[in-house]
Design a protein around this motif. Structure first.
Motif, short mmCIF file in Angstrom:
data_model
loop_
_atom_site.label_atom_id
_atom_site.label_comp_id
_atom_site.label_asym_id
_atom_site.label_seq_id
_atom_site.Cartn_x
_atom_site.Cartn_y
_atom_site.Cartn_z
N ARG A 144 0.85 -1.20 0.00
CA ARG A 144 0.00 0.00 0.00
C ARG A 144 0.88 1.25 0.00
NH1 ARG A 144 -4.70 -2.40 0.69
NH2 ARG A 144 -4.99 -4.05 2.20
N THR A 145 0.43 2.24 -0.78
CA THR A 145 1.14 3.51 -0.85
C THR A 145 0.15 4.65 -0.61
OG1 THR A 145 0.74 3.91 -3.21
CG2 THR A 145 2.67 2.57 -2.64
N LEU A 146 0.66 5.85 -0.51
CA LEU A 146 -0.21 7.01 -0.50
C LEU A 146 -0.93 7.08 -1.84
CD1 LEU A 146 2.13 9.69 1.11
CD2 LEU A 146 0.29 8.41 2.22
N ALA A 147 -2.06 7.77 -1.87
CA ALA A 147 -2.84 7.89 -3.11
C ALA A 147 -1.95 8.42 -4.23
CB ALA A 147 -4.03 8.81 -2.89
N ASP A 163 -3.88 2.72 -8.07
CA ASP A 163 -3.60 4.08 -7.64
C ASP A 163 -2.79 4.10 -6.35
OD1 ASP A 163 -4.04 7.01 -7.78
OD2 ASP A 163 -5.12 6.66 -5.90
N ASP A 164 -3.20 3.26 -5.38
CA ASP A 164 -2.51 3.25 -4.09
C ASP A 164 -2.17 1.84 -3.62
OD1 ASP A 164 -5.01 2.30 -3.44
OD2 ASP A 164 -5.38 3.76 -1.85
N THR A 165 -2.26 0.87 -4.52
CA THR A 165 -2.02 -0.52 -4.17
C THR A 165 -1.21 -1.21 -5.26
OG1 THR A 165 -4.17 -0.55 -3.06
CG2 THR A 165 -3.14 -2.67 -3.46
#
Length: 155
Positions: free
Chosen positions: A96-99, A124-126
């Motif tokens: 997981r990342t920031l958007a 987008d965020d994964t």
């Protein structure tokens, strides 16, 4: 002559000639006054992100990456600011990342060419990281956390 000059020479050689092997590239560099070891040349190829592509006859040669790849920041620069967590099962690791950060992180991870990683898919965020073997899960997750600067909690 330094690394920057050598990198400039490598780029020029690859643009001008069909270089099919590291040894061929090393010889062409020697003609320009650069005496490099195989290890140094391998590092240069990685840093410059040269890729081998087949020509019309199927003979592979080095080429420069598309411009967008040349500007891809390294994973170690992206993870500390974009990484928010990871969990996995079997040979699948969900990162997981920031958007908006998943594409850049996945691209940088692909460039790392970790032998444990078969490939990545990013939204987008994964990011779905597909590992070659389930036993690689913990090690890859730990490496990502280390690069991100995540501190393990001591209970």
């Amino acid at each position: 002559m330094g690394k920057a000059q050598r990198h400039t020479a490598v780029r020029a050689i690859v643009r001008q000639k069909r270089v099919t092997s590291q040894e061929h590239l090393r010889e062409l560099l020697a003609e320009r006054g650069f005496d490099v070891t195989q290890a140094t040349l391998s590092r240069d190829i990685r840093e410059l992100r040269l890729v081998k592509v087949p020509d019309a006859e199927g003979v592979a040669h080095y080429t420069l990456p598309p411009e967008s790849w040349e500007h891809t920041p390294p994973l170690a620069r992206l993870l500390p600011t974009l990484y928010t967590g990871a969990e996995g099962t079997g040979n699948l690791l969900l990162v997981r990342t920031l958007a908006g950060g998943a594409q850049a992180v996945a691209e940088a991870l692909d460039w790392e060419e970790w032998p444990e990683v078969l490939g990545t898919l990013a939204g987008d965020d994964t990011i779905l990281v597909i590992l070659r073997q389930p036993q690689f899960l913990a090690g890859v997750q730990h490496r990502l956390e280390e690069l991100a600067g995540v501190q393990e909690s001591t209970a």
